[in-house]
Scaffold this motif. Structure first.
Motif: not given
Ligand code: NAD
Length: 506
Positions: A90, A92-93, A156, A180, A199, A223-224, A271, A275, A299-301, A327
């Protein structure tokens, strides 16, 4: 068959990498990536193919190029109808990737417990690009793209249900986004720090045990973040997780090879610590149980567009602007539209790695299409550019001007504990050299796309409603207060000086 000049990156991989291959030899689990067939001639390894049982037992030597189950796509060979499970679907990615993989013909499944929606609500914010309930998202994906995504609402950490779902789906690749992802959230207080680490770290640890029991042949794409490394003041390059073979440690007139050792990590929030713990747990699981994983230091998206999410307003992915979950580039654009001077922390000379949403999705697709072999743990630095935070503010201000916004930049007392001036050299060679990735999206181009979307009439009021959630109040000291404004300046009035980032990608 592809011509030599345009040979797909994974053409020569064999059944040894294929998640459809079951190893039938009795294998000794020795060390990470080292195989030994018990009671057989050294080097002999026998498999059976779950997709082609008629082949019986054989040595894992058929290449992806030769195998009819692997079909040529623009991202290399892909396993036909590959079963990919996205944890955190659900998000962003997660949502964006689900649509992309679905369109590519993958059988997409996934879970989410909506914790991101809950955390953003706790902040009093919302995604400024509206997203609907999951049932509606899934229905629109089916209606608009013809996709049937197998989704379960699940935490999870609920191991019984996770195991059952894995047994039912038997995914061939698992993308693990379900964490998170906020540094400030993890620094709010003890409860938020504990929730983040519980989490993330325990979620990943449990997942590893379930994979071991149910789908040890599946590739884990985890994803780290680049923030695991920090920004070493020595200027030591940020290698891709491990030291290269010619790295040497010198001490007390002696020297040792460091090749293959995990590089030091210097996380920058609780956080990021979660990771780092994940990294060690995954590394160990690959060593003990021959799981296989790519650990992505992403990296940051930034950005809003992919061909799939842009197809229909109801297919959009979330977009957050609050101080916990927004971000930096995404937040800067929101600030420009809201008339808030762009918030640069401290000197603003912090250098970070960045990548556009669509490019990140392409990287993930290429990694999924080229699974690691049993026992392989590899780290991939997923960035396409390095930028100073205050330079990003300049670019956003410049693009903002084209949209009619007069944007100022403000330097704030830094709520974080971080070096504000530092060298930054990042090695990111695996994606271009091993997986054939070339970034396609320019920074300015994607920032323009963000402005276009956020200035639409149905989004501007949603931005305004959440203006109060934008300014940082969470400090690494544990205090909750606004940062003092150190300086407000006009874009284009400051010389860029000091360190420059260096990205080594060839
Ligand atoms: N967006 C960025 O810039 C970025 C950069 C570096 C790394 N990341 C990593 O990429 C991953 C995805 O990032 P994102 O921006 O899509 O974040 P996001 O919070 O939009 O997506 C993570 C999803 O995982 C779900 N989730 C979290 N804990 C859960 C659990 N215990 N059980 C089931 N679902 C759970 C959340 O509800 C959320 O929908 C993350 O691990 C984040 O650390 C993101």
């Amino acid at each position: 068959m592809a011509t030599e000049a345009h040979r797909p990156h994974n053409a020569d991989k064999t059944c040894w990498n294929c998640p459809a291959a079951d190893i039938v030899t009795n294998v000794d689990f020795t060390a990470c990536g080292q195989s030994r067939a018990r009671g057989e001639e050294e080097g002999e390894m026998v498999i059976e193919c779950r997709r082609r049982p008629e082949l019986g037992s054989f040595e894992p030597s058929i290449t992806f190029e030769e195998c009819p189950e692997w079909q040529l796509t623009e991202y290399g060979y892909m396993l036909r109808d590959m079963k990919v499970m996205i944890l955190g679907l659900d998000g962003y990615l997660g949502w964006t990737l689900a649509l992309k993989l679905g369109e590519l013909g993958c059988e997409v499944s996934g879970i989410d417990n909506y914790t991101r929606r809950d955390c953003v609500m706790e902040k009093g914010a919302h995604t400024v690009v509206p997203i609907t309930r999951m049932t509606e998202r899934l229905a629109v994906a089916e209606e608009q793209l013809g996709l049937s995504i197998n989704f379960r609402r699940m935490d999870i950490r609920d191991l019984r249900n996770l195991r059952e779902f894995m047994e039912e789906v038997r995914p061939e690749a698992i993308v693990h986004y379900a964490e998170i992802p906020s540094a400030p959230y993890s620094m709010v207080d003890a409860e938020h720090a504990i929730e983040t680490q519980h989490n993330n770290t325990l979620g990943t640890l449990g997942l590893l045990w379930v994979m071991k029991d149910v789908v040890p042949e599946s590739a884990l794409i985890k994803l780290g973040t680049m923030g695991e490394y920090g920004a070493p003041l020595t200027g030591r390059p940020l290698f891709e997780g491990m030291f290269p073979s010619d790295a040497v440690l010198k001490w007390d007139n002696r020297e040792w090879s460091m090749g293959g050792e995990i590089t030091p990590r210097d996380p920058v929030s609780f956080y990021h610590c979660s990771k780092v713990q994940d990294t060690f747990n995954i590394y160990e699981a690959c060593k003990y149980w021959w799981l296989r994983s790519y650990d992505i230091m992403q990296g940051v998206i930034y950005g809003v567009n992919t061909p799939q999410v842009s197809k229909d307003e109801r297919l959009r992915t979330r977009f957050d602007i609050d101080e916990w979950f927004g971000t930096v580039v995404n937040r800067f654009v929101a600030q420009a539209i809201l008339g808030i001077p762009l918030t640069v922390y401290g000197l603003g000379d912090q250098i970070r790695g960045f990548i556009a949403l669509d490019d990140a999705m392409e990287c993930m697709t290429r990694l999924i299409s080229s699974p690691p072999e049993p026992g392989q743990y590899d780290v991939v630095n997923q960035v396409s550019g390095l930028h100073k935070v205050r330079d990003l503010a300049e670019v956003v201000a410049k693009v903002g001007k084209q949209f009619g916004y007069e944007v100022e930049i403000q330097r704030l007392e830094n709520p974080r504990v971080e070096a504000e001036e530092h060298p930054f050299e990042v090695v990111s060679r695996a994606l271009p050299n091993t997986f054939g990735f070339r970034p396609r999206i320019g920074l300015e181009e994607e920032i323009t796309e963000i402005f276009k979307l956020l200035t639409r009439p149905h989004i501007v009021p949603r931005l305004g409603m959440k203006k109060h959630t934008v300014m940082p109040k969470t400090r690494w000291s544990g205090e909750k207060r606004d940062s003092d404004v150190l300086e407000v300046y006009e874009p284009g009035t400051k010389e860029s000086e000091g360190y420059e980032g260096r990205l080594l990608s060839s």
